[in-house]
Write a protein that holds these residues in place. Structure first.
Motif, PDB file in Angstrom:
ATOM      1  N   GLY A 116       0.841  -1.182   0.000  1.00 52.69           N
ATOM      2  CA  GLY A 116       0.000   0.000   0.000  1.00 52.69           C
ATOM      3  C   GLY A 116       0.879   1.235   0.000  1.00 52.69           C
ATOM      4  O   GLY A 116       1.803   1.343  -0.787  1.00 52.69           O
ATOM      5  N   MET A 117       0.603   2.152   0.890  1.00 51.27           N
ATOM      6  CA  MET A 117       1.380   3.376   0.936  1.00 51.27           C
ATOM      7  C   MET A 117       2.491   3.311   1.992  1.00 51.27           C
ATOM      8  O   MET A 117       3.120   4.322   2.284  1.00 51.27           O
ATOM      9  CB  MET A 117       0.457   4.566   1.245  1.00 51.27           C
ATOM     10  CG  MET A 117      -0.610   4.795   0.200  1.00 51.27           C
ATOM     11  SD  MET A 117       0.111   5.091  -1.426  1.00 51.27           S
ATOM     12  CE  MET A 117       0.800   6.718  -1.154  1.00 51.27           C
ATOM     13  N   VAL A 118       2.678   2.145   2.571  1.00 49.64           N
ATOM     14  CA  VAL A 118       3.617   2.036   3.687  1.00 49.64           C
ATOM     15  C   VAL A 118       4.918   1.384   3.212  1.00 49.64           C
ATOM     16  O   VAL A 118       4.883   0.391   2.482  1.00 49.64           O
ATOM     17  CB  VAL A 118       3.000   1.194   4.823  1.00 49.64           C
ATOM     18  CG1 VAL A 118       3.964   1.094   5.988  1.00 49.64           C
ATOM     19  CG2 VAL A 118       1.699   1.822   5.258  1.00 49.64           C
ATOM     20  N   THR A 119       6.031   1.958   3.598  1.00 52.11           N
ATOM     21  CA  THR A 119       7.337   1.392   3.249  1.00 52.11           C
ATOM     22  C   THR A 119       8.181   1.323   4.505  1.00 52.11           C
ATOM     23  O   THR A 119       8.174   2.247   5.313  1.00 52.11           O
ATOM     24  CB  THR A 119       8.050   2.260   2.202  1.00 52.11           C
ATOM     25  OG1 THR A 119       7.222   2.364   1.062  1.00 52.11           O
ATOM     26  CG2 THR A 119       9.371   1.650   1.801  1.00 52.11           C
TER      27      THR A 119
ATOM     28  N   ALA B   3       5.807   2.685  -2.820  1.00 49.13           N
ATOM     29  CA  ALA B   3       6.016   4.007  -2.247  1.00 49.13           C
ATOM     30  C   ALA B   3       7.502   4.141  -1.940  1.00 49.13           C
ATOM     31  O   ALA B   3       8.066   3.319  -1.235  1.00 49.13           O
ATOM     32  CB  ALA B   3       5.196   4.145  -0.969  1.00 49.13           C
ATOM     33  N   ARG B   5      10.806   5.876  -0.388  1.00 47.18           N
ATOM     34  CA  ARG B   5      11.110   6.590   0.832  1.00 47.18           C
ATOM     35  C   ARG B   5      12.229   7.574   0.542  1.00 47.18           C
ATOM     36  O   ARG B   5      13.165   7.243  -0.173  1.00 47.18           O
ATOM     37  CB  ARG B   5      11.550   5.569   1.877  1.00 47.18           C
ATOM     38  CG  ARG B   5      11.580   6.074   3.262  1.00 47.18           C
ATOM     39  CD  ARG B   5      11.652   4.873   4.187  1.00 47.18           C
ATOM     40  NE  ARG B   5      10.323   4.529   4.662  1.00 47.18           N
ATOM     41  CZ  ARG B   5       9.976   4.661   5.946  1.00 47.18           C
ATOM     42  NH1 ARG B   5      10.832   5.075   6.823  1.00 47.18           N
ATOM     43  NH2 ARG B   5       8.767   4.337   6.334  1.00 47.18           N
TER      44      ARG B   5
END
Lengths: 311, 660
Positions: A116-119, B3, B5
């Motif tokens: 998802g949008m989490v890294t 995504a 970083r």
């Protein structure tokens, strides 16, 4: 998702076996930029007929290719063994633990897991070692929070290409209703217990061992007995008189919407558990008999989480 | 979807790039003005001070610094424009690039800018090859590549940025693995015959070498130069140094001071009568920017694409802008007995009023001696008997240069002797012309070739003696025989005028040093031949040897195929390697798990051994004791204090016996 899966024991969520994972490696935008620069260098070398220019350009083109090979190799041994999440209440963060192991003979560097949008932050896994990555997502709705498709990516070694493996496990987190509500616990059916004022079944006096039964609280397992290779047993205690309450959804028909009702039930489950009162849960079509202890609480909260379609 | 970083550029990462870029800029320090390198250093220091001391960078937050940065950018353009008269040329472009990289370093905050700066570093590195492609430059450039790649590794793995050795090793591995691909591409990439677009004016070095004009002091200037003119390797036997006259421009016309070639003639080269030993040799000529090449007097066989002019020069048709290598054959004992009246008339031309004393002297000889040989002898005799001195630094001559030299200073270099001698001959009605070129050479025993340097430049004379044709006379040899017999170093001790060269001359005395110098020159020669001079011609010659036609289509096809093959092999090789399966303890435990899995109780991947034992023990009560025991053994062997081979052995046998 109305059926409450009885298999759910806290900390033992759904785990799927590791599938074979294909590594994809592609140049990223820096890789394309580097190719552009190398193209300009090649044009210059051609025009000036500069052989060292040719040599340097070709060397760097070779490095460009080999960097992608290294990137591929870096991820090749990486496998996702599975993922799990402990159940959470609405409003909390659901933390998925993703189990990654490196079955190659080389350490894998600069890995980051995203879903998802989490890294995650970068981590590395030594040869033959494993790593547990944590991804947290806000639990906003009661029910089941599935883990989005997981990608493990690394820019190793030059950050000009990204090697990726994808993993689509069946892991999900159970999201319990938020325990809230101002109503006191319902009256107990047993006047004696009521008189005793919810006497605690405190783990006070040791009363011997009995064989382990599924659902017994982990806190009560006799670890010493296990270590002495006498099998799994639980400790029994002689406590006070166990009081009993019945937590019924239909009693709450008069307050708010169904979510509010489920929240109130969750509140009661927590309160009863803390008080050590034996409680049964009646959700009309699901009836959980009276009990107390962590396992019982999990059952009840699971039933609440999976009750009906969330509004 | 991933995504990404944002990656912070930590201190070590910035330091990596700063050091790498400084290394690259250092390579340009010789050609670039000091203020460019100094300016770059200052910008790097600013960035470093920011990383370590928190000195503010010129961002929008610091309005004054931000303005300063923009002022700097504009100032750089302006200064470069003023200095080089434009920003397009090679030197100006590189100055600009260096300073703009410095400025970019100040702006660098993200991974994107980091990569951009590192790539610009590679670009800056390649521009250094426009100035020099020597071996030291190539080796140093490799170090720069390793450093820049190391910087990129540091950026990709910030946590390991401090592991300098590991990063450089990885960079080195990448470079080594890229080397086969580079070699294939280098050999097979089709080389175009001509530039794609017009080169800027300053694209090539100012080359020193012989010109088609000689005035006093011309050759003297050349003899200051240690630069290599060409290298000559003889295939079988080699002539003595005294016989080595490498012929260059022939000068016929004079205004009394400056000598220039005669009118170009379309007539074919005269016939050459040769005898004695034929020498075959190959010459590696440094770029001269002139349309002729050098050969030993007189050639009998010429390289392809060249022709012999009427005055016996080897013409290449177009200026030699790159180092070339060619083969030729010559006889040192050769005569040319063919000339037409026009040529001979031109070889008698003298400005009417010039050199009155010399002309009077020559006419006097003519009256006293009827034979041409007699007059030649008298002239040479005069150089020998009168106190003539062979020197690089003659006293200044006032008035007529030839009269002043012959009757006044009597000090001169080969050009003085050659021109005075020619004037004397012409005044005595003997056709004569000056030949310029190189004489001699330094033998390199390591590479078995002669190094001919600019300081071997020489001028001699050819006189026409009726029945014998053009005869070479070297008046310098009359004054300083050593010059011709043993080379210019012997004739003029202490030739090296500068301090550095003087020191080198001292060192030359050491045999070992001399040996080393020869070895290095030989290495350079190989390098020049195999690497630097590899071009379209050599490429097609190589393919001819294999019976292939080297048009670009065939080359491209071959290149693609070879790269594919090598790439596949490389990838297969670097992806070799097996999975690890752990040690004996892990193997035994895995076997235990396999046995349980067969009973329908596989271990969940995340499940610890104790959890597993508890679960399976409950499910298989009959085996619970064994399961617990084996798990205990495993725990002791693996994690117990002072676990020994005996524990592992006990575990193995327990697992072997285990039958749930």
């Amino acid at each position: 998702m109305a059926s409450a899966t009885a298999a759910g024991v806290r900390g033992r969520a759904e785990v799927s076996p590791p599938p074979r994972i294909a590594v994809r490696v592609l140049p990223n935008r820096y890789g394309w930029l580097m190719l552009l620069v190398l193209g300009v260098m090649l044009l210059g070398s051609i025009n000036y007929n500069n052989n060292l220019g040719y040599a340097l350009t070709f060397l760097l083109m070779g490095v460009w290719v080999m960097a992608h090979v290294h990137g591929y190799r870096n991820l090749r041994g990486i496998e996702v063994l599975g993922a799990r999440a402990t159940p959470v209440f609405v409003g909390e963060e659901a933390v998925f633990e993703v189990f990654v192991c490196n079955s190659s003979a080389r350490a894998s560097h600069g890995l980051a897991i995203s879903a998802g949008m989490v890294t995650t932050d970068m981590f590395e896994v030594a040869a033959g070692d494993s790593h547990t990555a944590r991804l947290s997502f806000p639990a906003q709705r009661r029910g089941v929070l599935p883990l989005p498709p997981v990608t493990i990516a690394s820019g190793f070694p030059l950050a000009i290409g990204t090697a990726r493996i994808g993993w689509r496990g069946e892991a999900s987190a159970t999201v319990y209703p938020h325990p809230a509500g101002a109503l006191p616990l319902p009256e107990t059916d047993d006047p004696a217990a009521a008189a005793a004022g919810y006497a605690l079944s405190g783990d006070t006096d040791f009363a011997g061992l009995r064989a382990y039964r599924t659902g017994d609280s982990l806190r009560q397992i006799a670890w010493k007995a296990l270590a002495r290779e006498r099998g799994l047993h639980v400790k029994r205690f002689a406590g006070g008189v166990a009081a009993q309450v019945e937590l019924r959804l239909r009693d709450l028909r008069f307050i708010g919407d169904p979510e509010t009702q489920l929240s109130q039930l969750a509140r009661w489950v927590m309160d009863a558990e803390r008080a050590g009162i034996s409680y049964s849960l009646d959700l009309d079509h699901v009836l959980l008999p009276a009990g107390v202890g962590e396992a019982h609480r999990e059952f009840c909260l699971q039933a609440l989480a999976h009750y009906g379609p969330p509004s | 979807m991933t995504a990404t970083r944002r990656i912070e550029l930590t201190r070590p990462v910035v330091a990596w790039l700063a050091v790498s870029l400084l290394m690259v800029v250092l390579l340009h320090a010789r050609q670039q003005p000091l203020w460019v390198c100094g300016g770059f250093l200052a910008l790097v220091l600013w960035r470093i001070l920011h990383a370590w001391r928190g000195v503010p960078l010129p961002t929008r937050d610091h309005r004054m610094l931000w303005l300063l940065k923009h002022a700097l950018a504009i100032g750089i353009f302006w200064v470069v424009y003023r200095r080089f008269g434009g920003v397009i040329g090679r030197d100006a472009g590189i100055s600009l690039l260096i300073l703009l990289i410095g400025l970019k370093l100040l702006e660098m905050k993200s991974q994107r800018e980091f990569v951009l700066v590192a790539l610009l570093g590679f670009f800056l590195l390649v521009t250094a090859f426009f100035y020099s492609q020597s071996i030291p430059v190539a080796v140093y450039a490799l170090a720069c590549v390793a450093a820049l790649l190391g910087s990129m590794v540091a950026m990709a793995l910030p946590a390991r940025a401090r592991a300098v050795g590991a990063n450089l090793r990885l960079a080195g591995t990448l470079m080594l693995q890229a080397a086969p691909l580079m070699l294939i591409a280098f050999v097979l990439f089709p080389r175009p015959g001509s530039p794609l677009w017009t080169l800027p004016k300053d694209a090539r070095h100012a080359v020193s070498g012989l010109s088609e004009e000689m005035s006093p002091g011309e050759l003297t200037r050349l003899t200051m130069s240690d630069a290599v003119a060409f290298r000559a390797a003889f295939s079988t036997n080699r002539p003595s140094v005294a016989e080595m006259y490498w012929r260059g421009p022939v000068l016929v016309k004079t205004d009394g001071r400056t000598w220039t070639p005669g009118e170009p003639s379309d007539r074919p080269a005269p016939a050459i009568t040769a005898q004695g030993v034929r020498y075959s040799y190959s010459i590696t000529l440094e770029p001269t920017d002139r349309p002729w090449i050098y050969a030993l007097e007189h050639p009998s066989s010429l390289p392809r694409g060249t022709r012999l002019s009427r005055d016996l020069r080897v013409l290449s048709g177009r200026p030699i802008t790159d180092r070339i290598r060619y083969s030729a054959e010559s006889y040192t004992q050769a005569w040319v007995a063919e000339a037409d009246s026009e040529e001979l008339r031109a070889a008698l031309q003298l400005p009417p009023d010039a050199h009155p004393r010399a002309q009077a002297l020559a006419r006097q000889w003519r009256r006293e001696d009827r034979s041409d040989e007699g007059v030649v002898r008298r002239a040479l005799q005069r150089f020998r008997d009168e106190p003539f001195v062979y020197t690089l630094s003659p006293r200044e001559i006032h008035g007529d240069p030839v009269d002043g030299f012959l009757f006044g200073t009597r000090q001169g270099f080969c050009e003085h002797y050659a021109s005075a001698f020619t004037v004397l001959m012409r005044a005595a009605q003997i056709p004569a012309r000056i030949v310029t070129g190189y004489q001699g050479g330094e033998y390199n025993p390591v590479g078995d070739y002669y190094i001919v340097r600019q300081r071997d430049a020489h001028a001699w004379v050819e006189v026409w003696l009726g029945h014998r044709g053009w005869v070479r006379v070297d008046p310098t040899a009359a004054v300083a025989p050593a010059r011709v017999q043993r080379g210019i170093d012997q004739a003029l001790p202490g030739l090296g005028a500068t301090v550095g060269e003087a020191a080198a001359d001292l060192a030359v005395d050491f045999a070992a040093w001399r040996e080393l110098r020869y070895a290095y020159d030989a290495l350079n020669n190989r390098w020049n031949h195999w690497v630097i001079s590899y071009n379209a011609r050599r490429q097609s010659a190589m393919f001819d040897e294999f019976g292939l036609r080297a048009d670009w289509r065939a080359l491209a096809l071959l290149l693609g195929a070879a790269l594919l093959l090598a790439g596949t092999l490389l990838v297969a090789w670097s992806l070799r390697g097996r999975r690890v399966h752990g040690d004996a303890i892990a193997r035994a435990y895995r076997r235990f798990c396999t046995k349980l899995a067969r009973r329908g109780h596989p271990r969940a991947p995340h499940e610890g051994p104790m959890d597993y034992a508890r679960r399976v023990g409950a499910a298989l009560p009959a085996a619970a004791a064994d399961i617990a025991r084996i798990t205990g053994l495993y725990a002791r062997a693996r994690y117990g204090p002072g676990s020994s081979g005996a524990d592992a052995q006990a575990l193995r046998s327990a697992v072997r016996r285990f039958a749930p």
